[in-house]
Design a protein around this motif. Structure first.
Motif, mmCIF file in Angstrom:
data_model
loop_
_atom_site.group_PDB
_atom_site.id
_atom_site.type_symbol
_atom_site.label_atom_id
_atom_site.label_comp_id
_atom_site.label_asym_id
_atom_site.label_seq_id
_atom_site.Cartn_x
_atom_site.Cartn_y
_atom_site.Cartn_z
ATOM 1 N N SER A 1 -37.225 26.127 -9.663
ATOM 2 C CA SER A 1 -36.929 27.205 -10.592
ATOM 3 C C SER A 1 -36.304 26.605 -11.833
ATOM 4 O O SER A 1 -35.777 25.488 -11.810
ATOM 5 C CB SER A 1 -35.997 28.242 -9.962
ATOM 6 O OG SER A 1 -34.747 27.649 -9.639
ATOM 7 N N ALA A 2 -36.371 27.350 -12.926
ATOM 8 C CA ALA A 2 -35.781 26.880 -14.172
ATOM 9 C C ALA A 2 -35.239 28.064 -14.931
ATOM 10 O O ALA A 2 -35.763 29.179 -14.817
ATOM 11 C CB ALA A 2 -36.804 26.126 -15.009
ATOM 12 N N GLU A 3 -34.192 27.820 -15.666
ATOM 13 C CA GLU A 3 -33.647 28.850 -16.534
ATOM 14 C C GLU A 3 -33.200 28.224 -17.840
ATOM 15 O O GLU A 3 -32.965 27.005 -17.923
ATOM 16 C CB GLU A 3 -32.490 29.583 -15.854
ATOM 17 C CG GLU A 3 -31.274 28.743 -15.570
ATOM 18 C CD GLU A 3 -30.128 29.584 -15.010
ATOM 19 O OE1 GLU A 3 -30.373 30.725 -14.579
ATOM 20 O OE2 GLU A 3 -28.991 29.094 -15.013
ATOM 21 N N ARG A 4 -33.101 29.086 -18.823
ATOM 22 C CA ARG A 4 -32.620 28.657 -20.129
ATOM 23 C C ARG A 4 -31.706 29.741 -20.655
ATOM 24 O O ARG A 4 -32.042 30.925 -20.615
ATOM 25 C CB ARG A 4 -33.789 28.444 -21.084
ATOM 26 C CG ARG A 4 -33.383 27.782 -22.394
ATOM 27 C CD ARG A 4 -34.564 27.562 -23.294
ATOM 28 N NE ARG A 4 -34.180 26.822 -24.494
ATOM 29 C CZ ARG A 4 -34.944 26.735 -25.580
ATOM 30 N NH1 ARG A 4 -36.118 27.320 -25.614
ATOM 31 N NH2 ARG A 4 -34.530 26.043 -26.616
ATOM 32 N N THR A 5 -30.551 29.337 -21.120
ATOM 33 C CA THR A 5 -29.569 30.297 -21.598
ATOM 34 C C THR A 5 -29.239 30.036 -23.059
ATOM 35 O O THR A 5 -29.181 28.876 -23.493
ATOM 36 C CB THR A 5 -28.278 30.221 -20.761
ATOM 37 O OG1 THR A 5 -27.794 28.878 -20.788
ATOM 38 C CG2 THR A 5 -28.556 30.630 -19.321
ATOM 39 N N GLY A 6 -29.050 31.132 -23.789
ATOM 40 C CA GLY A 6 -28.659 31.010 -25.196
ATOM 41 C C GLY A 6 -29.702 30.333 -26.052
ATOM 42 O O GLY A 6 -29.391 29.858 -27.151
#
Lengths: 116, 115
Positions: A66-71
């Protein structure tokens, strides 16, 4: 200016453990990509982000990834319950715009993951 | 679907002699094509790119590549090899399908320079 950075540069883990890989893109770049390079396999596209959303997750090898990106900036690639076949170099890249394939992607130095 | 074939996994040339790294592609659309280089313990670096302008593309470090649609090829060349050219080279095709940009990489060609 500063390029794409990734951490850690090397990660050794035991089979079954979770790992998190971090990518800091070039400031202002809206597009962020994850690839991996396995021995003898060439580079494999995993996922890309446009801002904080990921329009295309089809490259993720399994639901353990899984991957996420914030801001719109930092991204984290998480691999749960690591397997030995996850051993590879994981590369992150960023570019100014994701919808124009001619935009140059700038690559980080990669994280070498070894699963024992 | 798009694909890239790098015809040689390993190429060795003597310093000062020409370099030829071969790449063939297939794409459903008018492709963009790239060559990347990866030196040991370094990230990928863009050498050159073709984006439907001039078919002969000049890149950094004296490399160039020619897009030949009839042959579906995008071979990388350099007139005279230098020791610093020793690295892994990747041919890449990009699908110009807006909204679903994806790069497809070849398996790479390792270039060795013989002193």
């Amino acid at each position: 200016g500063a390029g794409v950075s990734q951490s850690p540069s090397n990660k050794v883990t035991e089979k079954g453990k979770d790992v998190e890989l971090r990518c800091d893109p070039i400031s202002g770049h809206t597009a962020l990509y994850w690839y991996r390079q396995s021995l003898g396999q060439g580079l494999e596209f995993l996922i890309y982000f446009q801002g904080n959303s990921a329009p295309d997750k089809s490259g993720l090898p399994s639901d353990r990834f899984s991957a996420e990106r914030t801001g719109g900036s930092v991204s984290t690639l998480t691999i749960q319950r690591t397997q030995q076949e996850d051993s590879a170099v994981y590369l992150c890249a960023s570019s100014t715009v994701v919808l124009r394939p001619t935009d140059t992607q700038y690559f980080g130095p990669g994280t070498r993951l070894t699963v024992l | 679907a798009q694909s890239v074939t790098q015809l040689d996994s390993h190429v060795s040339v003597s310093e000062g002699t020409p370099v030829l790294l071969r790449c063939n592609y297939s794409s459903s659309y008018s492709p963009s094509l790239f060559w990347y280089v990866q030196h040991p313990n370094k990230g990928l670096q863009l050498l050159l790119k073709y984006t439907s302008a001039a078919t002969l593309v000049k890149g950094i470090n004296g490399f160039e590549a020619e897009f030949k649609k009839s042959e579906t090829s995008f071979h990388l060349t350099k007139p005279s090899a230098h020791m610093s050219d020793a690295a892994e080279y990747f041919c890449v095709v990009s699908d110009q399908d807006f909204g679903n940009e994806k790069l497809t990489f070849g398996t790479g060609t390792r270039l060795t320079i013989i002193p």
